[in-house]
Design a protein around this motif. Structure first.
Motif, PDB file in Angstrom:
ATOM      1  N   ASP A   1       0.864  -1.184   0.000  1.00 11.65           N
ATOM      2  CA  ASP A   1       0.000   0.000   0.000  1.00 11.65           C
ATOM      3  C   ASP A   1       0.900   1.234   0.000  1.00 11.65           C
ATOM      4  OD1 ASP A   1      -1.641   2.191   0.668  1.00 11.65           O
ATOM      5  OD2 ASP A   1      -3.054   0.887   1.731  1.00 11.65           O
TER       6      ASP A   1
ATOM      7  N   GLU B   1      -7.488   3.037  -2.847  1.00 12.20           N
ATOM      8  CA  GLU B   1      -8.008   2.872  -1.475  1.00 12.20           C
ATOM      9  C   GLU B   1      -7.874   4.211  -0.737  1.00 12.20           C
ATOM     10  OE1 GLU B   1      -7.536  -0.214   2.246  1.00 12.20           O
ATOM     11  OE2 GLU B   1      -5.736   0.289   1.119  1.00 12.20           O
TER      12      GLU B   1
ATOM     13  N   HIS C   1      -1.960  -1.176  -3.531  1.00  9.90           N
ATOM     14  CA  HIS C   1      -2.972  -0.183  -3.165  1.00  9.90           C
ATOM     15  C   HIS C   1      -2.423   1.218  -3.394  1.00  9.90           C
ATOM     16  CE1 HIS C   1      -4.341  -3.406   0.005  1.00  9.90           C
ATOM     17  NE2 HIS C   1      -4.456  -3.817  -1.244  1.00  9.90           N
TER      18      HIS C   1
END
Ligand code: ZN
Length: 275
Positions: free
Chosen positions: A179, A248, A204
């Protein structure tokens, strides 16, 4: 970097968490020709797991991940057992909706504890204990390192290096979720992404705002902050990753307050330029 493949755009349901139910999110993303979604368990529970599986498959959605398992450290055996039970339920849910992985937010310090070493041991032990169940169910476990500012209350696995050390120990059935928001600052990021190789189970994207007003709930839209996402995507792809680029965004103060259709349209617009 070449522009990212539009077919690889996925949206993590958290991005429209405050506006849309799971069914609305699936319909809203599919209406914009988005074919990947990451699902949250609270929204899945509202919808019903088998009902959700039907809606997902009716819309041809790939489920990039189920958020989330983990949260292992506890003060006593009963707490640890409750965490393991909940992780097994998460595995079951992930299997029913065909999630490509179960995303693990590993957990921080138990209430009142200052023992980070023990918390990290509990995470390693918890993962080892739930892993055979996940392997039996065919659900890969994606360890997501979180930004170190969240070490106390969310996750004491804070670097990709630490996550990969866990994967090395645990072996089959484990991998990592990369992420950008959590790992962009890491001087070893390029090296550790290369080390991860085919163990990257999710990628992400969002942006780090300067200044940020909340470490968790103030994520930025791609292009509004300081993360060089195309460079990181280049590293991830060089490592062999061919999965979705999953947007996200937790945004208490901005994106969660807007018309979700506009949010998704903005994600699509920004994707070509900033992912
Ligand atoms: Zn994430």
């Amino acid at each position: 970097m070449a522009v990212p493949d539009r077919q690889k755009l996925a949206i993590n349901q958290a991005t429209t968490m405050k506006q849309w139910s799971l069914q609305e999110a699936i319909e809203g993303y599919a209406a914009r020709d988005i074919r990947g979604i990451s699902v949250w368990r609270n929204k899945l529970a509202e919808c019903g797991v088998t009902e959700a599986a039907t809606i997902l498959s009716d819309h041809g959605m790939d489920v990039t991940g189920l958020c989330r398992g983990g949260l292992f450290p506890a003060n006593d055996d009963a707490g640890r057992q409750a965490a393991l039970d909940d992780n097994r339920r998460a595995v079951d849910e992930a299997a029913v909706i065909g999630a490509e992985c179960l995303v693990m937010v590993c957990g921080g310090l138990p209430d009142g504890s200052k023992d980070m070493i023990d918390a990290r041991k509990q995470v390693a032990d918890g993962l080892a204990e739930m892993l055979p169940y996940a392997i039996d169910a065919g659900v890969p476990v994606a360890i997501e390192p979180l930004h170190p500012m969240t070490a106390a209350d969310r996750a004491c696995v804070n670097t990709l290096e630490h996550a990969l050390d866990l994967c090395d120990t645990l072996g089959e059935g484990t991998g990592v979720a990369v992420d950008c928001y959590h790992v962009w600052w890491d001087p070893k990021l390029e090296q550790q992404i290369a080390r991860a190789g085919d163990r990257i189970l999710g990628f992400h994207v969002c942006d780090w705002l300067v200044p940020t007003i909340d470490l968790v709930w103030d994520r930025g839209m791609m292009g509004d902050g300081v993360i060089d996402i195309p460079r990181i995507r280049g590293w991830v792809e060089a490592a062999g990753y061919r999965g979705y680029n999953e947007v996200e965004i937790f945004s208490e103060h901005n994106w969660w307050k807007l018309d979700p259709v506009k949010v998704i349209d903005t994600c699509i617009e920004r994707y070509d330029q900033f992912v």
